[in-house]
Design a protein around this motif. Sequence first.
Motif, PDB file in Angstrom:
ATOM      1  N   LYS A  26       0.834  -1.196   0.000  1.00  0.00           N
ATOM      2  CA  LYS A  26       0.000   0.000   0.000  1.00  0.00           C
ATOM      3  C   LYS A  26       0.872   1.250   0.000  1.00  0.00           C
ATOM      4  N   VAL A  27       1.909   1.246   0.817  1.00  0.00           N
ATOM      5  CA  VAL A  27       2.816   2.398   0.886  1.00  0.00           C
ATOM      6  C   VAL A  27       3.529   2.580  -0.445  1.00  0.00           C
ATOM      7  N   ALA A  28       4.015   1.498  -1.043  1.00  0.00           N
ATOM      8  CA  ALA A  28       4.706   1.593  -2.334  1.00  0.00           C
ATOM      9  C   ALA A  28       3.776   2.174  -3.397  1.00  0.00           C
ATOM     10  N   ARG A  29       2.507   1.762  -3.380  1.00  0.00           N
ATOM     11  CA  ARG A  29       1.538   2.313  -4.341  1.00  0.00           C
ATOM     12  C   ARG A  29       1.335   3.810  -4.105  1.00  0.00           C
ATOM     13  N   HIS A  30       1.208   4.193  -2.837  1.00  0.00           N
ATOM     14  CA  HIS A  30       0.991   5.606  -2.526  1.00  0.00           C
ATOM     15  C   HIS A  30       2.203   6.451  -2.923  1.00  0.00           C
ATOM     16  N   VAL A  31       3.402   5.936  -2.710  1.00  0.00           N
ATOM     17  CA  VAL A  31       4.604   6.673  -3.106  1.00  0.00           C
ATOM     18  C   VAL A  31       4.632   6.789  -4.633  1.00  0.00           C
ATOM     19  N   ALA A  32       4.368   5.689  -5.324  1.00  0.00           N
ATOM     20  CA  ALA A  32       4.415   5.689  -6.787  1.00  0.00           C
ATOM     21  C   ALA A  32       3.368   6.634  -7.380  1.00  0.00           C
ATOM     22  N   GLU A  33       2.184   6.677  -6.769  1.00  0.00           N
ATOM     23  CA  GLU A  33       1.098   7.499  -7.295  1.00  0.00           C
ATOM     24  C   GLU A  33       1.107   8.911  -6.715  1.00  0.00           C
ATOM     25  N   ARG A  34       2.096   9.200  -5.848  1.00  0.00           N
ATOM     26  CA  ARG A  34       2.242  10.513  -5.212  1.00  0.00           C
ATOM     27  C   ARG A  34       0.976  10.906  -4.458  1.00  0.00           C
ATOM     28  N   GLN A  35       0.413   9.952  -3.711  1.00  0.00           N
ATOM     29  CA  GLN A  35      -0.785  10.203  -2.914  1.00  0.00           C
ATOM     30  C   GLN A  35      -0.408  10.242  -1.438  1.00  0.00           C
ATOM     31  N   HIS A  36      -1.173  11.015  -0.671  1.00  0.00           N
ATOM     32  CA  HIS A  36      -0.913  11.045   0.764  1.00  0.00           C
ATOM     33  C   HIS A  36      -1.492   9.782   1.406  1.00  0.00           C
ATOM     34  N   ILE A  37      -0.947   9.424   2.546  1.00  0.00           N
ATOM     35  CA  ILE A  37      -1.380   8.209   3.225  1.00  0.00           C
ATOM     36  C   ILE A  37      -1.941   8.519   4.608  1.00  0.00           C
ATOM     37  N   ALA A  38      -1.606   9.691   5.134  1.00  0.00           N
ATOM     38  CA  ALA A  38      -2.070  10.068   6.465  1.00  0.00           C
ATOM     39  C   ALA A  38      -3.576  10.309   6.439  1.00  0.00           C
ATOM     40  N   ARG A  39      -4.213   9.924   7.517  1.00  0.00           N
ATOM     41  CA  ARG A  39      -5.647  10.157   7.649  1.00  0.00           C
ATOM     42  C   ARG A  39      -5.971  10.330   9.131  1.00  0.00           C
ATOM     43  N   ASN A  40      -7.116  10.883   9.409  1.00  0.00           N
ATOM     44  CA  ASN A  40      -7.538  11.142  10.779  1.00  0.00           C
ATOM     45  C   ASN A  40      -8.250   9.907  11.315  1.00  0.00           C
ATOM     46  N   LEU A  41      -7.548   9.119  12.123  1.00  0.00           N
ATOM     47  CA  LEU A  41      -8.122   7.888  12.646  1.00  0.00           C
ATOM     48  C   LEU A  41      -9.243   8.161  13.638  1.00  0.00           C
ATOM     49  N   ALA A  42      -9.184   9.270  14.351  1.00  0.00           N
ATOM     50  CA  ALA A  42     -10.252   9.603  15.301  1.00  0.00           C
ATOM     51  C   ALA A  42     -11.563   9.826  14.557  1.00  0.00           C
ATOM     52  N   GLN A  43     -11.473  10.459  13.396  1.00  0.00           N
ATOM     53  CA  GLN A  43     -12.668  10.701  12.597  1.00  0.00           C
ATOM     54  C   GLN A  43     -13.193   9.385  12.016  1.00  0.00           C
ATOM     55  N   GLU A  44     -12.281   8.509  11.579  1.00  0.00           N
ATOM     56  CA  GLU A  44     -12.698   7.209  11.054  1.00  0.00           C
ATOM     57  C   GLU A  44     -13.352   6.378  12.135  1.00  0.00           C
ATOM     58  N   GLY A  45     -12.849   6.482  13.355  1.00  0.00           N
ATOM     59  CA  GLY A  45     -13.432   5.728  14.461  1.00  0.00           C
ATOM     60  C   GLY A  45     -14.867   6.136  14.715  1.00  0.00           C
ATOM     61  N   ASP A  46     -15.187   7.431  14.455  1.00  0.00           N
ATOM     62  CA  ASP A  46     -16.545   7.898  14.643  1.00  0.00           C
ATOM     63  C   ASP A  46     -17.484   7.317  13.589  1.00  0.00           C
ATOM     64  N   GLU A  47     -16.927   6.997  12.420  1.00  0.00           N
ATOM     65  CA  GLU A  47     -17.758   6.443  11.360  1.00  0.00           C
ATOM     66  C   GLU A  47     -18.222   5.023  11.703  1.00  0.00           C
ATOM     67  N   ARG A  48     -17.390   4.269  12.421  1.00  0.00           N
ATOM     68  CA  ARG A  48     -17.772   2.919  12.848  1.00  0.00           C
ATOM     69  C   ARG A  48     -18.349   3.041  14.255  1.00  0.00           C
ATOM     70  N   ARG A  49     -19.632   3.231  14.345  1.00  0.00           N
ATOM     71  CA  ARG A  49     -20.296   3.458  15.625  1.00  0.00           C
ATOM     72  C   ARG A  49     -20.192   2.212  16.507  1.00  0.00           C
ATOM     73  N   PRO A  50     -19.802   2.418  17.789  1.00  0.00           N
ATOM     74  CA  PRO A  50     -19.766   1.275  18.701  1.00  0.00           C
ATOM     75  C   PRO A  50     -21.183   0.815  19.035  1.00  0.00           C
ATOM     76  N   THR A  51     -21.297  -0.451  19.353  1.00  0.00           N
ATOM     77  CA  THR A  51     -22.602  -0.999  19.726  1.00  0.00           C
ATOM     78  C   THR A  51     -22.979  -0.486  21.115  1.00  0.00           C
ATOM     79  N   ARG A  52     -24.213  -0.717  21.500  1.00  0.00           N
ATOM     80  CA  ARG A  52     -24.667  -0.299  22.819  1.00  0.00           C
ATOM     81  C   ARG A  52     -23.853  -0.997  23.909  1.00  0.00           C
TER      82      ARG A  52
END
Length: 190
Positions: A26-52
């Motif tokens: 994945k990293v090699a692809r991102h380097v080759a395609e000149r794409q960023h890899i960093a993302r906000n994991l706290a925001q992603e965690g909010d997308e996967r809502r925890p169960t009750r």
Amino acid sequence: MHHRPEEIAARLLKAPYDRLDARAQKVARHVAERQHIARNLAQEGDERRPTRGQRAADAVARFGGSWTFVGLFGAAMLVWVGLNGWLMSRHGETFDPYPYILLNLFLSMLAAIQAPIILMSQNRQAEKDRIGAEHDYEVNLKAELEIMLLHEKLDELRQAQWQELLALQQRQLGLLSDLIGERKNAPPMG
């Protein structure tokens, strides 16, 4: 100058692309395609809502690991012991005589229920931490590969500048020797 992931893997990671683990690919692809890899994991965690149940386990762990819980627990123990002492002194009998077997039963039940709930919350936190560590690894590996590519580019530029400098010096030496030769062949002045 774009590279293919296979080139990145071979040149910078010194391994064939298909032998890399999924994160390194994945990293090699991102380097080759000149794409960023960093993302906000706290925001992603909010997308996967925890169960009750997960939210309840987190709340129990949060409360069970707080000074409020320690204070309330200590106060309940003092009330239990004080009430038993007061009843013993007033009526000669109590609902839970010393050594407080009923209190020990309640405490054992509380621990038996609280421990697995806290472990569930810790397991969920450990999973979040594992995902964070994997993401950190990807970001760090990409940064390392980008730095290696920058070093290569700087080395190429420096080599090209040296070549230009040497060629310029050769031309200057040629002009200087032509100038010296012309002066030797020129008629004397005077």
